[in-house]
Design a protein around this motif. Structure first.
Motif, PDB file in Angstrom:
ATOM      1  N   SER A 210       0.798  -1.202  -0.052  1.00 21.33           N
ATOM      2  CA  SER A 210       0.045  -0.107   0.074  1.00 21.33           C
ATOM      3  C   SER A 210       0.970   1.169   0.165  1.00 21.33           C
ATOM      4  CB  SER A 210      -0.816  -0.082   1.120  1.00 21.33           C
ATOM      5  OG  SER A 210      -0.118  -0.127   2.357  1.00 21.33           O
ATOM      6  N   ILE A 211       0.376   2.414  -0.506  1.00 19.97           N
ATOM      7  CA  ILE A 211       1.076   3.588  -0.540  1.00 19.97           C
ATOM      8  C   ILE A 211      -0.086   4.476   0.121  1.00 19.97           C
ATOM      9  CG2 ILE A 211       1.920   5.257  -2.003  1.00 19.97           C
ATOM     10  CD1 ILE A 211       2.595   3.030  -4.273  1.00 19.97           C
ATOM     11  N   ASN A 212       0.503   5.372   0.873  1.00 18.12           N
ATOM     12  CA  ASN A 212      -0.123   6.552   1.670  1.00 18.12           C
ATOM     13  C   ASN A 212      -0.546   7.770   0.777  1.00 18.12           C
ATOM     14  OD1 ASN A 212       2.193   7.890   1.815  1.00 18.12           O
ATOM     15  ND2 ASN A 212       2.162   8.648   3.552  1.00 18.12           N
ATOM     16  N   LYS A 213      -0.276   7.533  -0.412  1.00 16.70           N
ATOM     17  CA  LYS A 213      -0.839   8.794  -0.962  1.00 16.70           C
ATOM     18  C   LYS A 213      -1.612   8.290  -2.368  1.00 16.70           C
ATOM     19  CE  LYS A 213       0.646  12.030   1.356  1.00 16.70           C
ATOM     20  NZ  LYS A 213       2.080  12.415   1.464  1.00 16.70           N
TER      21      LYS A 213
ATOM     22  N   ILE B 163       6.156  10.394   0.291  1.00 14.06           N
ATOM     23  CA  ILE B 163       5.463   8.955   0.330  1.00 14.06           C
ATOM     24  C   ILE B 163       5.874   7.747   0.935  1.00 14.06           C
ATOM     25  CG2 ILE B 163       4.365   9.342  -2.236  1.00 14.06           C
ATOM     26  CD1 ILE B 163       6.290   7.328  -3.194  1.00 14.06           C
ATOM     27  N   GLU B 164       5.002   7.029   1.539  1.00 13.23           N
ATOM     28  CA  GLU B 164       5.227   5.897   2.401  1.00 13.23           C
ATOM     29  C   GLU B 164       4.631   4.752   1.834  1.00 13.23           C
ATOM     30  OE1 GLU B 164       4.958   6.793   6.535  1.00 13.23           O
ATOM     31  OE2 GLU B 164       5.162   4.648   6.989  1.00 13.23           O
TER      32      GLU B 164
ATOM     33  N   SER C 129       8.524  -0.955   5.301  1.00  9.38           N
ATOM     34  CA  SER C 129       7.996   0.255   5.228  1.00  9.38           C
ATOM     35  C   SER C 129       9.165   0.761   4.563  1.00  9.38           C
ATOM     36  CB  SER C 129       7.513   0.909   6.506  1.00  9.38           C
ATOM     37  OG  SER C 129       6.401   0.236   6.965  1.00  9.38           O
TER      38      SER C 129
ATOM     39  N   ARG D  13       9.900   5.020   3.791  1.00 12.05           N
ATOM     40  CA  ARG D  13       9.604   6.424   3.563  1.00 12.05           C
ATOM     41  C   ARG D  13      10.306   7.016   2.586  1.00 12.05           C
ATOM     42  NH1 ARG D  13       9.463   8.105   9.875  1.00 12.05           N
ATOM     43  NH2 ARG D  13       7.455   7.256  10.403  1.00 12.05           N
TER      44      ARG D  13
END
Ligand code: ACM
Ligand code: ZN
Length: 755
Positions: free
Chosen positions: A615-618, A656-657, A725, A727
């Motif tokens: 998954s990507i947080n953006k 992005i994370e 993860s 970052r």
């Protein structure tokens, strides 16, 4: 009506009742653009020396076109008693027609000669392709009995051609017009003036011929290739007024209107090179030798308007078209900002800024053309600073120009770059010839809807139609133009003519395939990507598998996993192929005779993250979504040069994370990824990234400054973990002295490889 079902039922019925002549199960009615209504009848009409033709003066152009088409294509004299007849039917629309093929006659009905001409174009596609070049051998040609009722959805059905960047012979222009007419397109937008060359003879201004028509040399290779290199060869030419008259008459005989474009106020450097007094500085400039946008544009002084009105007088004398295209796009305002005359004019006219000055410029030209009973079309920039009162807008920078203009009750023509720019790439094949960029494959063109959904039904009436644009920076030859235009023009013609509500791309592709023989006979150098394979990694019961697809119907995909060329003996593809180790997958599309098209080849690097949850947080960027987050763990790396491909993910200015869930505690020996670092395109590798494994705190990895296009990262943690993860802070603002300085940088990331 579901045409295919009807066709199938009729084929079945004709099979059951076994009709008198020929079994239509072997005959097909495959026409592009697909008619609005068509039904297959029983039997066939046989074209031979018993065939005749019957028409009056109302149908002179269409009937004579058919006569010469048949006479030149075969030995048939058209003196027999089984008539092809042309009849007037006032109930039909201006461009509509009906075509009825019966066992003993063919009836064409239309209100106008133009409507009948389109009936003839449909009939033409029911004849063998060998008619196109006179190589047909034989006597009796069976044309399937059919009834077609047809009319266009849109009144403006156009194709554009830029002859400024590269010029093409009068013969080629005629061949282009022939193709438009065959596809029931009715407008040719002839882009005649550019920074790199002025291509129309204007008798009052001889320096346009002596100077503006020629450039000293031309950029080699792509604009982005550094260092830029030039060929050192003078290039140019222009169409004489006699040639233009000849082309206009030729087009009229095929119901194609030619709209000339005289670009203003921008893209005018060639004219300013010939007459420096037309610019703001009065300084000598040269006809441009590379592509792009140039700052020297017409200065809105009286002598410029006199020049343009004189030019337009000669243009109007040559082109009877109601519309004159005046350009209006990409006019930088730098010169106007620094010009005393321009600034005084802004004050005197009470204008707010240079955009309103552009509006003033366009409105003056519009007033002049309106006084001669002509209307203007301009690119969507003419909306900026206020639209000239009667202007038609050509919306090219997406759909917004069209929406805005229609809401202001102005006519619009859609030519959005996303669907209608045939200078873009049409395939991801690495061997594709050089193009400006972008990616507009056939399927994208076929999915085009000229009516933006933001418009109400009432506003949608301002949409006159659509057009394909052909900018020729990277098209030096007519063969290359054909390669870029065909088959995308087939998709566009169908979208504009039939406006199919439910589009069946595979069915369309089978008609394109059928059309190949006709294009062969017409000696058209079309691109053929129909037998290309598209592949993607999918998961089947949580297990990675590789899926293959091709757009052509009724073919077999065969593949190998050991890097060998696929042959007729290779495995047949039925379902996604389970991937359990690194492989080189090769595949091809086969018919009974062998492989069609190029071999598809894909290296799959089976590492520990392949097919795992990510998954990507953006949100993905609309322009560079790659194949989604999953594309970072699909075992496939992107190309070294085309960051726009399916494997790279681009983010503009964002930190992005990314989180990868390996599903269970796993030994992690190394983590690798890479960033694109194309600084000319505003793309920068990050200065550092932070990685955590499992519950570990984030560790920072510094990335040294680099000038290479690709920056590789590899770390070797040797530890156990389930969740990884990353970052990735964005590079930040682009520094002074670099392209795009002051803007946010892009981050482009490729596969994340875990071993
Ligand atoms: C355009 O592509 N500059 C209209
Ligand atoms: Zn000026």
């Amino acid at each position: 009506m579901d045409y295919k079902k009807t066709l199938l039922i009729l084929v079945f019925i004709s099979f059951l009742f076994n009709c008198e002549n020929q079994d239509n199960a072997t005959l097909e009615v495959l026409i592009i653009p697909q008619p609005q209504e068509q039904t297959l009848g029983k039997g066939s009409f046989v074209l031979n020396n018993s065939t005749g033709i019957d028409y009056d003066d109302n149908f002179k152009v269409s009937a004579e076109f058919l006569k010469s088409y048949i006479k030149e294509g075969s030995d048939i004299k058209l003196e027999g008693s089984n008539k092809i007849s042309f009849t007037k039917d006032e109930t039909l629309s201006d461009e509509g027609y009906s075509l009825e093929v019966l066992p003993k006659n063919i009836n064409i009905k239309a209100k106008t000669d133009q409507g009948a001409f389109y009936a003839v174009q449909s009939l033409r596609q029911l004849l063998p392709p060998e008619f196109e070049n006179g190589t047909f051998q034989g006597n009796d040609i069976a044309i399937p009995c059919t009834t077609i009722k047809d009319e266009p959805q849109f009144s403006y059905r156009g194709m554009h051609l830029d002859v400024g960047r590269h010029m093409f012979s009068v013969d080629f222009i005629k061949k282009y017009i022939d193709a438009l007419a065959m596809l029931k397109m009715n407008t040719f937008h002839w882009h005649l003036t550019e920074d790199q060359g002025w291509r129309i003879e204007i008798k009052k201004y001889p320096k346009l011929q002596e100077i503006a028509a020629y450039r000293n040399e031309t950029l080699i290779d792509h604009y982005n290739t550094q260092p830029q290199q030039f060929d050192g060869k003078k290039y140019g030419g222009y169409y004489t007024q006699e040639e233009i008259k000849d082309v206009v008459a030729y087009a009229q005989n095929r119901f194609v209107t030619i709209i000339p474009e005289i670009e203003l106020p921008g893209h005018s450097q060639a004219a300013i090179a010939a007459y420096p007094e037309l610019g703001c500085t009065g300084e000598q400039v040269e006809v441009a030798t590379k592509w792009g946008i140039f700052e020297d544009i017409y200065c809105p002084k009286e002598e410029t308007f006199t020049f343009l009105e004189d030019v337009l007088d000669e243009v109007m004398a040559l082109f009877p078209s109601k519309y004159i295209h005046i350009g209006g796009d990409e006019a930088p305002k730098t010169r106007w900002k620094n010009c005393d005359y321009c600034q005084a004019l802004i004050k005197r006219e009470g204008l707010k800024d240079e955009h309103e000055l552009q509006s003033y410029f366009i409105s003056r030209i519009e007033t002049y053309l309106n006084s001669k009973d002509r209307q203007i079309i301009g690119w969507d920039e003419i909306l900026e600073g206020g639209l000239a009162p009667n202007a038609t807008v050509m919306s090219w920078r997406g759909f917004n120009g069209a929406i805005e203009a229609a809401k202001q009750h102005h006519d619009v023509i859609l030519t959005p770059g996303s669907h209608c720019y045939f200078d873009h790439y049409q395939s991801e094949n690495k061997d594709e010839p050089l193009a400006i960029g972008g990616f507009t494959p056939l399927e994208r063109v076929y999915s085009f809807d000229p009516i933006p959904e933001e418009l109400t039904q009432e506003e949608a009436k301002y949409v006159l139609g659509a057009q394909g644009n052909v900018w020729t920076e990277y098209m030096k030859t007519s063969q290359k133009v054909e390669y870029m235009v065909f088959p995308r023009i087939l998709a566009l013609s169908e979208v504009i003519w039939s406006y199919p509500k439910e589009r069946n791309y595979k069915e369309f592709v089978s008609r394109v395939e059928h059309f190949h023989k006709r294009m062969d006979a017409l000696d058209i150098n079309y691109a053929n990507h129909l037998y290309e394979i598209e592949g993607k990694l999918v998961t089947n019961n949580n297990k990675p598998a590789y899926q293959l697809e091709t757009s052509s119907k009724g073919k077999t995909i065969r593949y190998t996993l050991d890097g060998s060329e696929p042959t007729t003996n290779s495995k047949t593809y039925n379902n996604p192929i389970p991937i359990t180790e690194s492989v080189t997958l090769k595949a091809g599309v086969f018919n009974s005779e062998g492989k069609l098209g190029e071999t598809f080849s894909q290296e799959i690097n089976f590492h520990k993250a392949v097919g795992k949850k990510i998954s990507i947080n953006k949100a993905l960027n609309k322009s560079y979504p790659g194949s989604g987050a999953e594309g970072l763990v699909n075992g496939i790396s992107g190309s070294d040069t085309r960051y726009g491909d399916k494997e790279w993910l681009g983010f503009s200015g964002e930190d992005i994370e990314i989180m990868i869930d390996l599903g269970e505690e796993t030994d992690i020996n190394s983590i690798e990824t890479r960033f694109h670092n194309g600084q000319g395109q505003w793309i920068y590798a990050p200065k550092e990234i932070q990685i955590s494994i499992g519950d570990d705190l984030f560790k920072t990895i510094k990335i040294p400054k680099s000038n290479s296009q690709i920056v590789d990262i590899q770390i070797s943690p040797v530890e156990k973990g389930k969740i990884i993860s990353l970052r990735i802070p964005n590079y930040g603002i682009i520094p002074e002295g670099k392209q795009g300085a002051g803007n946010k940088a892009w981050t482009f990331i490729d596969e994340i490889i875990i071993n």
